[in-house]
Design an enzyme around this catalytic site. Structure first.
Site, PDB file in Angstrom:
ATOM      1  N   LYS A   1       0.842  -1.203   0.000  1.00 40.30           N
ATOM      2  CA  LYS A   1       0.000   0.000   0.000  1.00 40.30           C
ATOM      3  C   LYS A   1       0.879   1.256   0.000  1.00 40.30           C
ATOM      4  CE  LYS A   1      -1.626   1.973   3.949  1.00 40.30           C
ATOM      5  NZ  LYS A   1      -1.481   3.429   3.892  1.00 40.30           N
ATOM      6  N   ASN A   2       1.878   1.272   0.885  1.00 41.39           N
ATOM      7  CA  ASN A   2       2.674   2.486   1.045  1.00 41.39           C
ATOM      8  C   ASN A   2       3.596   2.746  -0.134  1.00 41.39           C
ATOM      9  OD1 ASN A   2       1.411   2.960   3.411  1.00 41.39           O
ATOM     10  ND2 ASN A   2       3.152   2.458   4.741  1.00 41.39           N
TER      11      ASN A   2
ATOM     12  N   ARG B   1      -4.968  10.208   3.786  1.00 42.13           N
ATOM     13  CA  ARG B   1      -3.916  11.175   4.027  1.00 42.13           C
ATOM     14  C   ARG B   1      -2.817  11.125   2.956  1.00 42.13           C
ATOM     15  NH1 ARG B   1       0.302  12.911   6.485  1.00 42.13           N
ATOM     16  NH2 ARG B   1      -0.083  14.670   7.829  1.00 42.13           N
TER      17      ARG B   1
ATOM     18  N   ASP C   1      -4.699  12.545  12.172  1.00 41.58           N
ATOM     19  CA  ASP C   1      -5.473  11.320  11.999  1.00 41.58           C
ATOM     20  C   ASP C   1      -5.360  10.484  13.261  1.00 41.58           C
ATOM     21  OD1 ASP C   1      -2.988  10.185  11.896  1.00 41.58           O
ATOM     22  OD2 ASP C   1      -3.062   9.667   9.778  1.00 41.58           O
TER      23      ASP C   1
ATOM     24  N   ASP D   1       4.674   0.549  11.781  1.00 39.78           N
ATOM     25  CA  ASP D   1       3.458  -0.096  11.274  1.00 39.78           C
ATOM     26  C   ASP D   1       3.312  -1.551  11.737  1.00 39.78           C
ATOM     27  OD1 ASP D   1       2.783   2.228  10.057  1.00 39.78           O
ATOM     28  OD2 ASP D   1       3.238   1.603   8.017  1.00 39.78           O
TER      29      ASP D   1
HETATM   30  C1  UD1 Z   1       4.589   6.721   5.997  1.00 45.66           C
HETATM   31  C2  UD1 Z   1       3.636   5.554   5.912  1.00 45.66           C
HETATM   32  C3  UD1 Z   1       3.216   5.087   7.295  1.00 45.66           C
HETATM   33  C4  UD1 Z   1       4.459   4.782   8.121  1.00 45.66           C
HETATM   34  C5  UD1 Z   1       5.403   5.989   8.120  1.00 45.66           C
HETATM   35  C6  UD1 Z   1       6.713   5.714   8.845  1.00 45.66           C
HETATM   36  C7  UD1 Z   1       2.462   5.954   3.839  1.00 45.66           C
HETATM   37  C8  UD1 Z   1       1.186   6.233   3.166  1.00 45.66           C
HETATM   38  N1  UD1 Z   1       2.463   5.952   5.168  1.00 45.66           N
HETATM   39  O1  UD1 Z   1       3.877   7.802   6.605  1.00 45.66           O
HETATM   40  O2  UD1 Z   1       2.407   3.927   7.169  1.00 45.66           O
HETATM   41  O3  UD1 Z   1       4.041   4.511   9.445  1.00 45.66           O
HETATM   42  O4  UD1 Z   1       5.732   6.356   6.773  1.00 45.66           O
HETATM   43  O5  UD1 Z   1       7.345   4.608   8.308  1.00 45.66           O
HETATM   44  O6  UD1 Z   1       3.476   5.673   3.205  1.00 45.66           O
HETATM   45  N2  UD1 Z   1       7.002  14.612  10.114  1.00 45.66           N
HETATM   46  C9  UD1 Z   1       7.063  15.966  10.407  1.00 45.66           C
HETATM   47  N3  UD1 Z   1       7.028  16.866   9.372  1.00 45.66           N
HETATM   48  C10 UD1 Z   1       6.935  16.481   8.067  1.00 45.66           C
HETATM   49  C11 UD1 Z   1       6.863  15.084   7.775  1.00 45.66           C
HETATM   50  C12 UD1 Z   1       6.914  14.187   8.836  1.00 45.66           C
HETATM   51  O7  UD1 Z   1       7.146  16.367  11.572  1.00 45.66           O
HETATM   52  O8  UD1 Z   1       6.915  17.338   7.177  1.00 45.66           O
HETATM   53  C13 UD1 Z   1       7.050  13.627  11.219  1.00 45.66           C
HETATM   54  C14 UD1 Z   1       5.731  12.858  11.375  1.00 45.66           C
HETATM   55  O9  UD1 Z   1       4.781  13.574  12.138  1.00 45.66           O
HETATM   56  C15 UD1 Z   1       6.207  11.592  12.040  1.00 45.66           C
HETATM   57  C16 UD1 Z   1       7.595  11.357  11.433  1.00 45.66           C
HETATM   58  O10 UD1 Z   1       7.996  12.622  10.905  1.00 45.66           O
HETATM   59  O11 UD1 Z   1       6.336  11.766  13.423  1.00 45.66           O
HETATM   60  C17 UD1 Z   1       7.634  10.304  10.349  1.00 45.66           C
HETATM   61  O12 UD1 Z   1       6.674  10.596   9.383  1.00 45.66           O
HETATM   62  P1  UD1 Z   1       6.793  10.117   7.855  1.00 45.66           P
HETATM   63  O13 UD1 Z   1       7.994   9.239   7.701  1.00 45.66           O
HETATM   64  O14 UD1 Z   1       6.698  11.333   6.997  1.00 45.66           O
HETATM   65  O15 UD1 Z   1       5.504   9.244   7.697  1.00 45.66           O
HETATM   66  P2  UD1 Z   1       4.456   9.281   6.516  1.00 45.66           P
HETATM   67  O16 UD1 Z   1       5.136   9.475   5.210  1.00 45.66           O
HETATM   68  O17 UD1 Z   1       3.339  10.211   6.888  1.00 45.66           O
END
Ligand code: UD1
Length: 418
Positions: free
Chosen positions: A22-23, A94, A118, A306
């Site tokens: 999915k990701n 999202r 979320d 995850d």
């Molecule tokens: C993706 C995955 C999710 C997985 C996560 C970490 C998808 C659709 N989702 O989520 O299932 O759990 O990676 O492996 O691929 N953050 C910030 N600012 C930003 C971006 C991120 O503060 O601009 C923080 C987030 O709040 C979080 C951390 O960084 O605490 C990691 O987030 P991120 O790796 O970006 O996760 P997602 O891409 O949202």
């Protein structure tokens, strides 16, 4: 509204096949926007999020064919595409934010609804925005939308504060069509990042360093459509591995990459499971009660957040106590309250959860609040005495293809009731 009803106590035995992640696939679908013409993705999971992303691409002007039987999606991208992703779709998923980079790169503009928080946390977008600024875009927030535009992006050196998967993808997809060389330091190293890099390379992008902390991207004038096989879902594979360990069964998990699951599989071995891998499959069996093990979630190659709820479920019936530390999403422990309804003994304090194993769980109605919490609750139901009824099945549908039929085939006493 559907529920899943499971009566615990059956060991799971047999083989399952894992399909694409999915990701990864959602980002690959977004990346197709970068080239005019027909891109085909293979090994696509049959999950609700793919349907939502297909609808989003249609609204941007693409024609999308989803062949569920052949697990493929073909996206025909026209020369002129729209640049707005509406709130009604973004709020459902999202990951819609991943069209931001490609829209800016292709059209010079993007209006993408802000997804907000979320069930697993607040999830910022500041790294995405800061990086796009550096690439030469202006990004503001207006009426609940991120509004971005650029007169042409140029290469830049960017260092992420944290190796965010989403920010790495946004900046990568923006940089592949920017003028000059871009460097993303402290980039995410997840297998899904390697997958999107390999697809972009077959489209003609120039990228080095995929799978390391430094990505170097040399912008090109245009990209061509391609055909790409989606990387296998390591989180689904890991969920099956936990299911085998927890139920005291034996499952051979096919079509997966055990090297993407090194730490979780080592944990299962430490808990007492027998784990044997080939390049594309892993067999997990267990014939005793698991020994509790501490978990600390970290970016890849660390333990994946995850899989944290599934391992809390496993620790909750293991021998001993374990400390689980969640470093990515602050609200992920919400699911613990549901697990407690089944008799689990878990105390949370900030980003730590102390799980004291109990001899047995006892079935009860519970509510899944997100995809992985849902998987964790199903796993708990598989070992709980009596019947567990899991509500909020729509969350599980977002991430798991054929979950209930596969569990049934492996011997679980489980039904989906509509
Ligand atoms: C993706 C995955 C999710 C997985 C996560 C970490 C998808 C659709 N989702 O989520 O299932 O759990 O990676 O492996 O691929 N953050 C910030 N600012 C930003 C971006 C991120 O503060 O601009 C923080 C987030 O709040 C979080 C951390 O960084 O605490 C990691 O987030 P991120 O790796 O970006 O996760 P997602 O891409 O949202």
């Amino acid at each position: 509204m559907s529920v899943i009803e499971v009566t615990g106590g059956k060991p799971l035995r047999g083989e399952v096949a894992v399909v694409g992640a999915k990701n990864s696939v959602l980002k690959l679908m977004a990346a197709s926007l970068l080239a005019v013409g027909k891109t085909t993705l293979q090994n696509v999971p049959n999950i609700v999020d793919v349907v939502i992303m297909a609808e989003l691409l249609r609204r941007l002007g693409c024609s999308v064919q989803h062949d569920v039987e052949n697990r493929s999606v073909t996206i025909d991208v026209p020369d002129l595409i729209e640049h707005r992703a509406d709130y009604d779709l973004v709020r459902q998923m999202r990951a819609s934010i991943c069209v931001l980079g490609p829209l800016l790169a292709r059209t010079g503009q993007a209006e993408v609804a802000m997804p907000g928080g979320d069930a697993i946390g607040s999830r910022g977008l500041d790294f995405h925005i800061a990086g796009l600024h550096q690439l030469g875009a202006s990004v503001t927030s207006e009426h609940g939308y991120l509004v971005a535009d650029t007169k042409g992006m140029h290469g830049a050196s960017m260092t992420l504060d944290f190796p965010s998967v989403g920010a790495t993808e946004t900046l990568l997809m923006a940089a592949v069509l920017a003028r000059g060389v871009s460097v993303i330091d402290n980039a995410a190293r997840e297998p899904e990042i390697v997958d999107i890099c390999s697809m972009l390379e077959t489209m003609g992008a120039k990228i080095t360093g995929a799978g390391t902390s430094t990505l170097e991207i040399t912008g090109v004038e245009s990209l061509s459509p391609t055909t790409h096989h989606t990387v296998s879902d390591r989180i689904v594979a890991g969920t099956w591995a936990v299911a085998a360990t927890m139920t005291g069964g034996e499952i051979t998990i096919n079509d997966c990459h055990p090297e993407h699951l090194e730490i979780p599989l080592n944990k299962l071995s430490d808990m007492g499971a027998e784990v044997s891998s080939t390049q594309t499959s892993v067999k997990v069996s267990m014939n005793s009660r698991a020994k509790a093990q501490d978990i600390v979630t970290l970016p890849f190659p660390g333990f994946p957040t995850d899989l944290q709820p599934q391992f809390i479920a496993l620790n909750s019936v293991s021998d001993g106590a374990a400390m689980v530390t969640e470093n990515m999403f602050e609200a992920r422990f919400r699911f613990v309250q549901e697990l407690a309804r089944l008799g689990a003994n878990v105390k949370t304090d900030g980003h730590h959860a102390l799980v004291r194993g109990v001899e047995r769980l006892s079935g009860a109605p519970v509510e899944a609040t997100d995809i992985r919490a849902g998987a964790g609750l199903v796993l708990a139901g598989l070992v709980a005495e009596g019947k567990t009824v899991i509500h909020g099945v729509e969350h599980i549908d977002r991430g798991y293809t054929n979950f209930v039929p596969d569990l049934k085939r492996l011997g679980a006493d489980i039904e989906r009731v509509d």
